[in-house]
Design an enzyme around this catalytic site. Structure first.
Site, PDB file in Angstrom:
ATOM      1  N   CYS A   1     -44.522   2.206 -21.036  1.00 55.16           N
ATOM      2  CA  CYS A   1     -45.101   0.866 -21.149  1.00 55.16           C
ATOM      3  C   CYS A   1     -45.891   0.618 -22.433  1.00 55.16           C
ATOM      4  O   CYS A   1     -45.524  -0.220 -23.254  1.00 55.16           O
ATOM      5  CB  CYS A   1     -46.007   0.613 -19.956  1.00 55.16           C
ATOM      6  SG  CYS A   1     -45.228   0.853 -18.361  1.00 55.16           S
TER       7      CYS A   1
ATOM      8  N   HIS B   1     -51.648  -4.037 -20.770  1.00 49.99           N
ATOM      9  CA  HIS B   1     -51.516  -2.577 -20.898  1.00 49.99           C
ATOM     10  C   HIS B   1     -51.653  -2.067 -22.334  1.00 49.99           C
ATOM     11  O   HIS B   1     -50.966  -1.147 -22.756  1.00 49.99           O
ATOM     12  CB  HIS B   1     -50.188  -2.097 -20.300  1.00 49.99           C
ATOM     13  CG  HIS B   1     -50.264  -0.667 -19.830  1.00 49.99           C
ATOM     14  ND1 HIS B   1     -49.183   0.035 -19.360  1.00 49.99           N
ATOM     15  CD2 HIS B   1     -51.319   0.200 -19.763  1.00 49.99           C
ATOM     16  CE1 HIS B   1     -49.549   1.260 -19.022  1.00 49.99           C
ATOM     17  NE2 HIS B   1     -50.847   1.373 -19.256  1.00 49.99           N
TER      18      HIS B   1
END
Length: 557
Positions: free
Chosen positions: A96, A152
């Site tokens: 991610c 993130h």
């Protein structure tokens, strides 16, 4: 008359997951205000700068789209890709944070210090503040910039938040995962908190138990409805789906009851909901007058995770690995502005390329002092020209050295093969160290409650192997290791790795900070590091030094 009505209802019940024709009214994965008639507003003095809509899916496997042969129906993605340009030699990062950081900066991980793993919720870490971001550059040339979905990229300081990194507005989550309905996330036992934000504050008002895919879509529709389409907009939609936990509204399971594997069935329902949501975003673009001057980019952030229902077949490996199954992604561009619509691009494209490509399309300027790793690939995608890119540094992770048999000798004295690294140069791909889970997971692996690893294909390696070489053009499934047959090619790619490594910045991977516990922050995951605390500590330290100096003087006298 009653019979006709019943017949109409019967026909509607056959429609998949609420899909309706392009330009018709809204499906239910995000309801727009009013009815969508698919009509373009009257033309005005529109900007020559295109509207940019970047949609990033989470953990979607390479096979998990209809046009790659999936049993999961994705009519929206199939239609958008078929009418646009499919990217069939397109690469991202295996996890991610790395993919998101490279998208937003145009730089490899080794040039931002994020080359190891991901940013954990309790780490005092974020995308370094000295990196200029894509939304910042677009704002310079008049774009409104909005982000909806998963960030993130770190949040321990207020300066790390999306609204401080170039976005006019932010609605979404800060962490890598969480519950799709309650928006709570536990990083470890007792370390739990709420993770839904609107701009810089916890969005408690939106805690209505709405499934995040639908909630994010509704927010996108609100943004499009309130913005003036004659002014350029950058909309970054980073959906949580189809990342674990595997959750979806019940009605999306209807067409996948026959899938025995519970994880695959849930994953299929999640992807069906995501596909419907993207249909509704596209309808909103048409309704509110953006579509004709828009560029829609769709990408997964990494490969799928078979243990969580994802499939990368026929590619090797999975999310978190440097095999093709971890880094080769589903991707396409859909736009009325494309010259070669309905085509397939097999030229090399990487996620870092979006930074210079989109800034150039937006009529922006790229500063000479910004050392980018991305290339402008618009002519490659739109006109079918050769890609300016001939290589990709997939990564060099100096912390991940789990290959016990790796050595400088195995790397011909050029490279320590204990280090996990991977590089692509033209047709060749080289991997060193421990590249990660390496099975091929065919569709039949999902036929049982498994996935059943007995169905997986494996290759038995000779003990101590830490170097692999593949011709990816001829062997995209990485079945034939050519490292012993072509040692000179191995040496050339090891030298290229060494050259890249000389430009690397130190790794940023700090230990967890106990102050990050949401219990200390009103039950919310959010910034915990405060500059004034740091100053107080430093001032206190200076005062202590002065006191010690005066005591020493008294002793000396």
């Amino acid at each position: 008359m009653v019979a006709a009505v019943l017949a109409g209802l019967s026909l509607l019940s056959l429609l998949t997951c609420g899909y309706l024709a392009w330009g018709s009214r809204q499906g239910s994965a995000g309801e727009a205000p009013g009815n969508l008639l698919g009509e373009e507003p009257a033309a005005g003095a529109t900007s020559s700068q295109p509207h940019i809509i970047f949609i990033l899916a989470d953990d979607q496997g390479f096979r998990d789209v209809g046009y790659h042969g999936s049993e999961i129906r994705t009519p929206t993605l199939d239609k958008l890709a078929a009418e646009g340009v499919k990217l069939e030699n397109y690469y991202v990062q295996p996890m991610c944070t790395p993919s998101r950081s490279q998208l937003i900066t145009g730089k490899y991980q080794i040039h931002t210090g994020l080359q190891h793993s991901i940013i954990r919720p309790t780490q005092p870490n974020c995308l370094p503040l000295d990196n200029v971001t894509l939304p910042q550059k677009l704002k310079e040339v008049g774009y409104s910039t909005h982000m909806v979905g998963k960030w993130h990229l770190g949040f321990y300081r207020r300066e790390c938040m999306p609204t401080q990194r170039g976005f006019d507005s932010f609605f979404g989550s800060l962490l890598g995962s969480g519950d799709y309905y309650t928006h709570f996330k536990c990083d470890s036992p007792g370390i739990c908190g709420y993770d839904l934000y609107e701009n810089d504050n916890a969005a408690w008002d939106h805690d209505n138990g709405i499934y995040s895919t639908q909630m994010y879509t509704q927010k996108v529709q609100q943004i499009l409805a309130s913005h003036n389409p004659r002014k350029p907009i950058f909309l970054y939609i980073a959906y949580q789906a189809v990342h674990s936990p595997l959750q979806a509204p019940g009605r999306y399971f209807e067409h996948y009851r026959s899938i025995n594997n519970i994880n695959r069935r849930r994953y299929a329902a999640m992807l069906a909901c995501l596909d419907e949501a993207i249909n509704n975003v596209t309808l909103a673009l048409r309704k509110y007058g953006y579509y004709e001057n828009s560029i829609i980019i769709y990408s997964s952030d990494n490969g799928g995770q078979p243990m969580a229902g994802g499939s990368n077949w026929p590619l090797r490996g999975s999310k978190g690995t440097y095999w093709e199954g971890g880094i080769r992604a589903v991707g396409f561009v859909h736009s009325p502005l494309l010259k070669n619509k309905g085509s397939v691009c097999k030229e090399l494209v990487h996620i870092t390329d979006w930074f210079p490509t989109l800034i150039t399309l937006a009529e922006g300027q790229i500063d000479e002092d910004i050392q980018l790793d991305g290339y402008d690939v618009w002519e490659t995608i739109s006109e079918g020209r050769r890609s300016p890119r001939v290589d990709i540094l997939h990564n060099i992770d100096p912390i991940y050295t789990k290959a016990k048999n790796g050595s400088w000798a195995a790397g011909y004295g050029i490279w320590n093969t204990a280090i996990q690294s991977a590089i692509r140069v033209n047709h060749w791909k080289l991997l060193t160290g421990n590249p990660g889970y390496s099975d091929w997971v065919p569709p039949q692996a999902f036929s049982n409650a498994g996935p059943n690893r007995w169905h997986n294909e494996r290759v038995s390696w000779s003990a101590g192997k830490t170097v692999w070489l593949f011709n990816i053009t001829a062997d995209p499934y990485e079945r034939v290791d050519l490292s012993a047959r072509h040692p000179e090619v191995v040496k050339q790619l090891l030298r290229r790795l060494s050259q890249f490594n000389k430009t690397a910045v130190p790794v940023r991977y700090p230990p967890k900070d106990p102050r990050s516990n949401p219990k200390l922050n009103g039950g919310v995951w959010g910034p915990w590091f405060k500059e004034d605390e740091k100053k107080k500590k430093s001032d206190k330290g200076k005062g202590g030094n002065k006191q010690r100096k005066s005591k020493n003087k008294k002793k000396a006298s």
